[in-house]
Motif scaffolding. Structure first.
Motif, PDB file in Angstrom:
ATOM      1  N   GLU A   1       0.824  -1.211   0.000  1.00 23.46           N
ATOM      2  CA  GLU A   1       0.000   0.000   0.000  1.00 23.46           C
ATOM      3  C   GLU A   1       0.856   1.259   0.000  1.00 23.46           C
ATOM      4  O   GLU A   1       0.557   2.235  -0.697  1.00 23.46           O
ATOM      5  CB  GLU A   1      -0.938  -0.005   1.215  1.00 23.46           C
ATOM      6  CG  GLU A   1      -2.032   1.054   1.173  1.00 23.46           C
ATOM      7  CD  GLU A   1      -1.530   2.436   1.538  1.00 23.46           C
ATOM      8  OE1 GLU A   1      -2.036   3.422   0.971  1.00 23.46           O
ATOM      9  OE2 GLU A   1      -0.606   2.531   2.382  1.00 23.46           O
TER      10      GLU A   1
ATOM     11  N   ARG B   1       0.948   4.399  -2.797  1.00 22.27           N
ATOM     12  CA  ARG B   1       0.860   5.831  -2.500  1.00 22.27           C
ATOM     13  C   ARG B   1       2.041   6.583  -3.111  1.00 22.27           C
ATOM     14  O   ARG B   1       1.866   7.635  -3.736  1.00 22.27           O
ATOM     15  CB  ARG B   1       0.842   6.049  -0.986  1.00 22.27           C
ATOM     16  CG  ARG B   1       0.627   7.513  -0.582  1.00 22.27           C
ATOM     17  CD  ARG B   1       1.029   7.773   0.843  1.00 22.27           C
ATOM     18  NE  ARG B   1       2.462   7.673   1.039  1.00 22.27           N
ATOM     19  CZ  ARG B   1       3.068   6.768   1.804  1.00 22.27           C
ATOM     20  NH1 ARG B   1       2.365   5.864   2.461  1.00 22.27           N
ATOM     21  NH2 ARG B   1       4.381   6.747   1.918  1.00 22.27           N
TER      22      ARG B   1
ATOM     23  N   GLN C   1       2.236   9.630  -5.889  1.00 20.32           N
ATOM     24  CA  GLN C   1       2.906  10.897  -5.569  1.00 20.32           C
ATOM     25  C   GLN C   1       3.991  11.254  -6.581  1.00 20.32           C
ATOM     26  O   GLN C   1       4.235  12.425  -6.850  1.00 20.32           O
ATOM     27  CB  GLN C   1       3.487  10.837  -4.155  1.00 20.32           C
ATOM     28  CG  GLN C   1       2.427  10.806  -3.065  1.00 20.32           C
ATOM     29  CD  GLN C   1       3.006  10.494  -1.691  1.00 20.32           C
ATOM     30  OE1 GLN C   1       3.881   9.641  -1.553  1.00 20.32           O
ATOM     31  NE2 GLN C   1       2.518  11.196  -0.666  1.00 20.32           N
TER      32      GLN C   1
ATOM     33  N   VAL D   1      -7.022   3.340   0.006  1.00 19.65           N
ATOM     34  CA  VAL D   1      -6.052   4.247   0.614  1.00 19.65           C
ATOM     35  C   VAL D   1      -6.030   4.027   2.125  1.00 19.65           C
ATOM     36  O   VAL D   1      -7.086   3.958   2.768  1.00 19.65           O
ATOM     37  CB  VAL D   1      -6.429   5.709   0.307  1.00 19.65           C
ATOM     38  CG1 VAL D   1      -5.442   6.669   0.957  1.00 19.65           C
ATOM     39  CG2 VAL D   1      -6.503   5.932  -1.193  1.00 19.65           C
TER      40      VAL D   1
ATOM     41  N   ASP E   1      -3.237   7.996   5.351  1.00 24.47           N
ATOM     42  CA  ASP E   1      -2.691   8.692   4.182  1.00 24.47           C
ATOM     43  C   ASP E   1      -3.666   9.682   3.553  1.00 24.47           C
ATOM     44  O   ASP E   1      -3.286  10.450   2.669  1.00 24.47           O
ATOM     45  CB  ASP E   1      -2.269   7.679   3.119  1.00 24.47           C
ATOM     46  CG  ASP E   1      -1.060   6.863   3.543  1.00 24.47           C
ATOM     47  OD1 ASP E   1      -0.319   7.340   4.420  1.00 24.47           O
ATOM     48  OD2 ASP E   1      -0.865   5.751   3.015  1.00 24.47           O
TER      49      ASP E   1
ATOM     50  N   LEU F   1      -2.488  12.979   1.315  1.00 30.16           N
ATOM     51  CA  LEU F   1      -2.719  13.043  -0.124  1.00 30.16           C
ATOM     52  C   LEU F   1      -3.560  14.260  -0.489  1.00 30.16           C
ATOM     53  O   LEU F   1      -3.272  14.956  -1.476  1.00 30.16           O
ATOM     54  CB  LEU F   1      -3.387  11.762  -0.612  1.00 30.16           C
ATOM     55  CG  LEU F   1      -2.506  10.506  -0.621  1.00 30.16           C
ATOM     56  CD1 LEU F   1      -3.327   9.275  -0.951  1.00 30.16           C
ATOM     57  CD2 LEU F   1      -1.360  10.658  -1.616  1.00 30.16           C
TER      58      LEU F   1
END
Length: 556
Positions: free
Chosen positions: A275, A279, A283, A293, A297, A301
C-alpha cells in the motif's frame, strides 16, 4: 458522467498549450511509453493480480475490477449507487412466482470480435455455466454460480447444492427468458454480478477447447483465462495484454461500443502489492490512481492536491470463530467472552477511515433488514474473564489466522488489526498463537476448510439485499464456521424464497437477532473505503459496491 474523447482531448490540448503541469503527475497525457509516443493512457495501481481474465471463474475483486470494464451483465447498478438499472437488458420483468425472468436486450450491441448480442447468446452463456463438469464444479472456480444458481446439470460432489437454474429460452432475437426451479432473494441482484457477464459465442467455442484441470489445491486455470486474445465482451474496453511478469493488464477503448465512448484510450492496471508503494507511485506520477487508501494517508494526499473520494458504507469486517476447530469454541460463554474482550471502538477510531462504525450485526446499517434489537456485546474485559472462568477455559490457547500481502475494502491493514485484537484477547487470559498466511491461495483455502480457530475476513455487498450478507455465511453448514444451527438455517431458507420484499426485510431483522444471540463470530466494523486519483484526472463516480466504471475517467 462520461466525457467523450473529443472533449477530453480538447481540454488536454488547451492545458498543454499554456504549459500547466499537474502537481504530482509526470505526464498530462498519461504517457506510458508503450507505443513510443504520447498516448491517452490512465494507469491504475492494483493491490494484486487478477486470478483470471474470465470473471466466471473468479471470486476476487481485482479480477472483477478489470472484467467490469470489458464484459457486461444483463443488469447493472446506477453509477455511484446500489440501485439496479438496465445493463445489456434495457428492461426486465419477473412472473408472480419469481421463477421466470424476462430480459429485453438492447438492440445493436456488438462484441469486441464483431459478433452480435442476441438472446440465444445469453442462453449459451447460462447453459455453459449450468453444464460445467469436472474441475469447474470446484468452488474455487464456480463459487458464484453455486452461490446464486445452485449446482449443475449433473452434480459430481455430495456437497454441491441442487441446481436452481431450470433453463433459458430465446423466444425472439432480443428476448431472453431465464427459468428457475424456485424463487430466491438473490434475484434480480445476481444478474448484475460480474461473474455472470456475457461472453461472445466465438469466445465460448474457444473456451470449450481449453479447459481447467486438477482438483483441490492443484487446479490449473485454462490458458485462455490467463492471457488476452480469446475473451471478447461488449464493454467500453477490450482486453489487449496481460504481462504477468510485470503485473500489468492493458485494456484499450472499444470504438464500436454501444454506449458513451470511454474517456481515455487505454487503461493499464499495474500490480503494486504494498500500500505504501502504491501511494508513493501516485505521488511520483507513475500511476494516476489506486484503491484502498490507508486511513492515515488520506489527509496527506489531499494536502498534496490529490483527489481522495470516499465510497458509501456497504461492507462488513468480522472475526470468525470456527467452532468445530476447538471444543471450547462450541461453548456460547467462550464465544461471548471473546466478543466482550475486543475493544472494537478503539480499533475503529485508530485503524479505520472517518465514517467507520462498530458493527452490531452481520450486515451494515445501510442494508435493508438491519435490526435495532440485536444482543450487544460491549467491551468488558472483566466480564470476559468471568465467562472464561465459568466455562473452565481460563487457560485457553487459540490459533489466530490473519492474511498478509493484501488490502481489502473492509480491512485496510490486516496485521495491524490483528495485533490490536491479539492484545485484547491476551489481556483477558487467552493465549494467542499467530498464524499469518498469504492471502491467496493459502489464507482463503485454509479458512474455507475450517483450518483456523479464529480468523479475520469480511464482505463487500454485491447488491442491496441482506441475504447477500447473511446467506453468504449462514444459509447452511460450512467448514469455515463449523456449526449447525437449524433455526438459523431454516429461517434463512424461508426468507430466501419470500417474494414480498417488506415481509422478507422483517424476516431478515429477526434472523439478525437470532444470529447475534448465537454469536458464530464477532462483527467488528463497517467502513467507507477511499480511492485516490491524481489532480489532473476526472475520476469516475465512486461506488459503494466498489464497482467503478472506468469509462467515466478522463484527463482534465
Amino acid at each position: 458522467m462520461r466525457i467523450a474523447r473529443t472533449k477530453a482531448v480538447s481540454a488536454l490540448a488547451a492545458t498543454l498549450a499554456i504549459g500547466v503541469i499537474a502537481t504530482g503527475c509526470s505526464s498530462e497525457r498519461g504517457d506510458d511509453g508503450a507505443d513510443g509516443g504520447a498516448s491517452e493512457t490512465f494507469v491504475f495501481g492494483a493491490a494484486g493480480d487478477p486470478a483470471s481474465l474470465d470473471p466466471s471463474l473468479a471470486s476476487d475483486g481485482e479480477t472483477f475490477r478489470i472484467s467490469r470494464q470489458v464484459l457486461e451483465t444483463l443488469l447493472d447498478h446506477e453509477s455511484g449507487g446500489s440501485e439496479l438499472v438496465g445493463g445489456l437488458a434495457e428492461t426486465w420483468e419477473q412472473n408472480a412466482e419469481g421463477t421466470e425472468w424476462t430480459f429485453n436486450l438492447r438492440e445493436g450491441v456488438t462484441f469486441h470480435d464483431g459478433e452480435e448480442l442476441t438472446a440465444e447468446v445469453v442462453c449459451q452463456n447460462f447453459e455453459r455455466w449450468y453444464n460445467w463438469t469436472g474441475t469447474y464444479q470446484s468452488k474455487a472456480l464456480s463459487y458464484y454460480w453455486q452461490a446464486e444458481f445452485g449446482g449443475f446439470a449433473q452434480n459430481e460432489g455430495e456437497d454441491i447444492p441442487d441446481a436452481n437454474f431450470a433453463g433459458c429460452d430465446a423466444p425472439d432475437e432480443l428476448t431472453a427468458v431465464i427459468n428457475l426451479h424456485q424463487p430466491s432473494a438473490v434475484y434480480p441482484g445476481a444478474f448484475s454480478l460480474a461473474a455472470f457477464a456475457i461472453h461472445s459465442p466465438k469466445s465460448l467455442e474457444a473456451y470449450a477447447e481449453d479447459e481447467a484441470t486438477g482438483e483441490g489445491d492443484a487446479i490449473n486455470m485454462p490458458d485462455y483465462s490467463q492471457e488476452a486474445g480469446t475473451i471478447a465482451g461488449t464493454g467500453p474496453f477490450q482486453l489487449s495484454k496481460w504481462d504477468k511478469g510485470n503485473g500489468e493488464v492493458t485494456i484499450d477503448r472499444f470504438d464500436d461500443y454501444w454506449g458513451d465512448e470511454a474517456g481515455v484510450e487505454r487503461i493499464v492496471f499495474r500490480t503494486i502489492s504494498d500500500e505504501g508503494a502504491r501511494r508513493q507511485a501516485l505521488q511520483t506520477g507513475e500511476i494516476h490512481g489506486y484503491d484502498l487508501v490507508a486511513p492515515a494517508d488520506v489527509d496527506t494526499l489531499e494536502s498534496e492536491g490529490f483527489q481522495v473520494p470516499v465510497r458509501g458504507v456497504f461492507n462488513l469486517f468480522y472475526m470468525a470463530i470456527t467452532q468445530e476447530s476447538h471444543e471450547a469454541l462450541e461453548d456460547l460463554d467462550v464465544r461471548t467472552a471473546i466478543a466482550h474482550a475486543l475493544d472494537r471502538e478503539t480499533l475503529v477510531n485508530t485503524q479505520l477511515p472517518d465514517g467507520g462504525v462498530v458493527a452490531t450485526q452481520f450486515v451494515p446499517d445501510t442494508v435493508d433488514g438491519y435490526s435495532d434489537n440485536v444482543t450487544l456485546y460491549d467491551y468488558d474485559p472483566e466480564r470476559a474473564r468471568e465467562l472464561l472462568a465459568e466455562a473452565g477455559a481460563e487457560d485457553l490457547t487459540l490459533e489466530f489466522c490473519y492474511p498478509t500481502e493484501v488490502t481489502r475494502p473492509y480491512m485496510p491493514a490486516p496485521a495491524d488489526l490483528f495485533e490490536l485484537m491479539k492484545a485484547d484477547l491476551e489481556e483477558v487470559g487467552i493465549t494467542v498463537q499467530p498464524r499469518p498466511m498469504k492471502w491467496t491461495p493459502d489464507y482463503l483455502d485454509t479458512t474455507r476448510d475450517g483450518g483456523c480457530n479464529l480468523y479475520l475476513l469480511g464482505w463487500t455487498g454485491d447488491f442491496n439485499d441482506a441475504y447477500n450478507f447473511l446467506g453468504t455465511w449462514f444459509d447452511g453448514y460450512s467448514k469455515e464456521w463449523g456449526f449447525r444451527n437449524d433455526e438459523i438455517f431454516d429461517a434463512l431458507a424461508e426468507a430466501s424464497v419470500e417474494p414480498d420484499v417488506d415481509t422478507r426485510v422483517a424476516m431478515y431483522e429477526e434472523i439478525n437477532e437470532l444470529v447475534m444471540d448465537f454469536l458464530p463470530g464477532v462483527p467488528i466494523s463497517s467502513s467507507p473505503p477511499s480511492i485516490a486519483f491524481a489532480d489532473n484526472v476526472n475520476p469516475p463516480n465512486v461506488s459503494p459496491l466498489t464497482q467503478e466504471n472506468f469509462a467515466e475517467i478522463s484527463f482534465k
